[in-house]
Write an enzyme that holds these catalytic residues in place. Structure first.
Site, mmCIF file in Angstrom:
data_model
loop_
_atom_site.group_PDB
_atom_site.id
_atom_site.type_symbol
_atom_site.label_atom_id
_atom_site.label_comp_id
_atom_site.label_asym_id
_atom_site.label_seq_id
_atom_site.Cartn_x
_atom_site.Cartn_y
_atom_site.Cartn_z
ATOM 1 N N CYS A 166 -48.384 21.761 -2.412
ATOM 2 C CA CYS A 166 -48.898 23.069 -1.804
ATOM 3 C C CYS A 166 -49.392 23.578 -0.628
ATOM 4 O O CYS A 166 -49.294 22.296 0.128
ATOM 5 C CB CYS A 166 -50.004 23.436 -3.007
ATOM 6 N N ASP A 191 -52.159 17.806 -12.456
ATOM 7 C CA ASP A 191 -52.816 16.517 -12.127
ATOM 8 C C ASP A 191 -54.043 16.608 -11.391
ATOM 9 O O ASP A 191 -55.038 15.612 -11.489
ATOM 10 C CB ASP A 191 -51.771 15.582 -11.314
ATOM 11 N N LEU A 242 -33.414 10.486 -1.375
ATOM 12 C CA LEU A 242 -32.891 10.313 -0.118
ATOM 13 C C LEU A 242 -32.150 8.928 0.049
ATOM 14 O O LEU A 242 -32.833 8.066 -0.108
ATOM 15 C CB LEU A 242 -33.724 10.659 0.835
ATOM 16 N N ILE A 271 -26.623 11.720 4.255
ATOM 17 C CA ILE A 271 -26.223 12.818 5.241
ATOM 18 C C ILE A 271 -25.541 11.970 6.532
ATOM 19 O O ILE A 271 -26.034 10.796 7.002
ATOM 20 C CB ILE A 271 -27.423 13.864 6.039
ATOM 21 N N SER A 316 -38.031 8.824 -1.360
ATOM 22 C CA SER A 316 -37.410 8.499 0.019
ATOM 23 C C SER A 316 -38.142 7.084 0.360
ATOM 24 O O SER A 316 -39.052 6.411 -0.304
ATOM 25 C CB SER A 316 -37.911 9.498 1.187
ATOM 26 N N GLY A 317 -37.459 6.430 1.348
ATOM 27 C CA GLY A 317 -37.912 5.077 1.679
ATOM 28 C C GLY A 317 -38.621 5.002 2.972
ATOM 29 O O GLY A 317 -38.999 3.831 3.349
#
Length: 588
Positions: A2, A98, A264, A292, A365-366
């Protein structure tokens, strides 16, 4: 996930409304699904919602039973089920979202409640009884919080733009300019704009009636001095087994979502590990990976990524972009709001554009792995360079970063020598450590929250996407900080611990690959016309950020093929592109 905007006047009631819906609309991209408000004489809280959990009933603000505690939260609390179960005997919950656990944890534990949270978050908690406002930011600094304290009033927001009223023209901070030239970004608590601050990672800001707001650190990642010992094979195997278990737990708790989720996937071991540990926890029809590539780029990891997804029979989207399809650097810097000297800005923005087109709202993601497992070549160079044995930790850390400027260069560019002692305490802490631990300490305290996470948050939220990074789970970070270097890096600084831990879950093409930089072709960033428009003598003089003469000398060296000069010119290019794209638009 948010966006937050708010104001607090602890001593006296507001003379007028401190912000309007227009301020909140400036972060509509962070929460396009709904908005909410709380207003009284001393506090005004505004909220934009990106619905991830409890889609129908999870609006904010969130309240205690007697409505004396009011909370806004941006992010996710991953251990909320465990906390809710413990609190349910004494408190009534109104939703399944949450963030509601914050209200009741604060009632139970006061300011210590933040120590129980596991997640990525930035929050604003208003205690009406005590007339107190508490702002907080997660341990790794994944979610942002900006604030300004002026004339007895505190204003705060998830981004800089909502803090500025129409006609505001904040000065560019000279001290922040010096820090940008030194680091390639502006470390917390400064921002590039005078009077606007970033709440540091792992801290809370407390504003009580009758006192000046104070910042309290509730967590810092600590490293111990490594003794360089050889680790027996059986012990090393146990370290790697425990690493996998810890990372797997962090991945699994980030799979909760009521909206489409993806991964990703670059083809490197970091994102591939997150994918391999997480894909089994999702319905195969919901699990998809995004890779990508860039036409003309020297490195293409898409085939390695494809081999990972074939192994797990998951949906895979490979997008190869042309330059004409990419977002402009100006538009990205307007979203990011501060200059960040990294060529990963453009490809990261392109990834999230592709995810958005696929109607996916949440991704894993990493990011964070290289900073914990010494994945960059600079770590090996800095710890093996005998010339660095006599220099301080910060100089050792920055010496091999070609895009940053020396103290002499900074003084020449700025026309003055700006010395800031605020890093002295961090440097004293680092001096107690071995060289590699020094590097990791500085990397996780400085670069991770204020460069890596700045880029990740802004480029994802610009497209209303929540990016979750399991390597930045504080349990994973604390475990990684205890690893012996012999296990962490191996002899070749190839993230040995992670590769060994994941050896049965990933294909050999990923396990044996060297670290590859994530960037688009250099020509996608600059061209001769833009270079002159931003860095020509007249343009430099008009912007007034640095002196024109040393820039022209540096440009001449760069054109002659000096690699270090080329990297430094890129930093100045980004700085002046930011000035054009964000500062001038903001102050027009």
């Amino acid at each position: 996930m948010c966006g937050i905007v708010g104001a607090f006047s602890p001593q006296k009631p507001f003379d007028k409304l401190p912000f309007t819906t227009r301020n909140l609309d400036r972060i509509h991209h962070r929460g396009p699904d709904a908005q909410g408000f709380y207003v009284d004489d001393h506090a005004m809280l505004g909220f934009r919602r990106l619905a991830i959990l409890d889609l129908a009933g999870g609006g904010q603000p969130l309240y205690s039973e007697d409505e004396q505690i009011v909370v806004l939260i941006n992010g996710e609390i991953y251990n909320h089920h465990e906390l809710r179960q413990r609190l349910a005997d004494h408190h009534r919950f109104r939703s399944r979202v949450d963030g509601e656990v914050l209200v009741h944890l604060y009632e139970e534990r006061g300011l210590d409640f933040v120590n129980e949270l596991r997640g990525m978050f930035a929050f604003a908690l208003y205690d009406r009884k005590k007339r107190r406002l508490v702002l907080g930011r997660d341990r790794a600094g994944q979610k942002p919080m900006f604030y300004q304290w002026s004339q007895g009033s505190l204003r705060f927001a998830s981004e800089i733009k909502p803090l500025l009223q129409d006609g505001d023209k904040p000065a560019v901070s000279r001290a922040a300019l010096a820090e940008y030239l030194r680091f390639g970004y502006v470390p917390s608590p400064r921002t590039i704009l005078e009077g606007i601050h970033k709440l540091p990672a792992g801290s809370v800001l407390v504003a009580d009636a009758g006192t000046t707001p104070r910042t309290i650190d509730y967590w810092k990642l600590r490293f111990s001095r490594d003794d360089g010992r050889t680790v027996p094979p059986r012990e090393a195997e146990q370290w790697c087994k425990d690493l996998r278990s810890t990372l797997s737990s962090a991945v699994k708790m980030r799979l909760e979502s009521e909206v489409p989720m993806g991964f990703l996937l670059s083809g490197g071991v970091d994102s591939a590990s997150v994918f391999a540990l997480g894909v089994g926890g999702l319905d195969k029809r919901r699990a998809q990976a995004f890779t990508i590539g860039f036409r003309g780029a020297p490195i293409d990891e898409s085939e390695a990524a494809a081999e990972v997804t074939r192994r797990y029979e998951a949906k895979h989207r490979i997008i190869h972009l042309e330059r004409s399809e990419a977002t402009s650097l100006d538009e990205i810097l307007h979203r990011v709001e501060e200059p960040v000297s990294t060529d990963a800005l453009l490809p990261t923005a392109c990834v999230f554009e592709a995810v958005s087109r696929a109607k996916v709202t949440t991704v894993l993601s990493g990011e964070g792995s290289d900073e914990l497992f010494a994945g960059y070549t600079k770590f090996a160079r800095a710890t093996r360079d005998p010339e660095l044995e006599r220099v301080g930790p910060l100089e050792r850390y920055l010496r091999h970063e070609e895009f940053v400027f020396t103290a002499e260069e900074r003084a020449t560019l700025l026309g003055e020598d700006i010395v800031d002692p605020r890093f002295d305490e961090l440097e004293r802490e680092a001096r107690e450590l071995d060289p590699l631990s020094q590097m990791l300490l500085l990397e996780t305290r400085l670069r991770l929250p204020d460069r890596i996470n700045l880029r990740l948050d802004r480029t994802s939220m610009a497209h209303s996407i929540e990016a979750r990074a399991p390597f930045m789970d504080h349990g994973v970070m604390e475990f990684a900080a205890t690893l012996p270097h012999a296990v962490r890096t191996g002899p070749n600084f190839n993230k040995h611990a992670l590769r060994h831990a994941m050896r049965d879950a990933l294909p050999e093409v990923v396990l044996s690959a060297r670290k590859a930089p994530f960037h688009a072709p250099d020509t996608w960033f600059t061209d001769a016309g833009q270079d002159e428009a931003l860095l020509g003598p007249d343009a430099i003089a008009e912007a007034g950020l640095v002196k024109p003469e040393p820039v022209q000398a540096l440009r001449a060296r760069a054109r002659a093929g000096d690699r270090a000069a080329q990297e430094r010119i890129f930093s100045l290019y980004v700085l002046h592109a930011w000035h054009r794209a964000f500062y001038r638009r903001l102050c027009a």
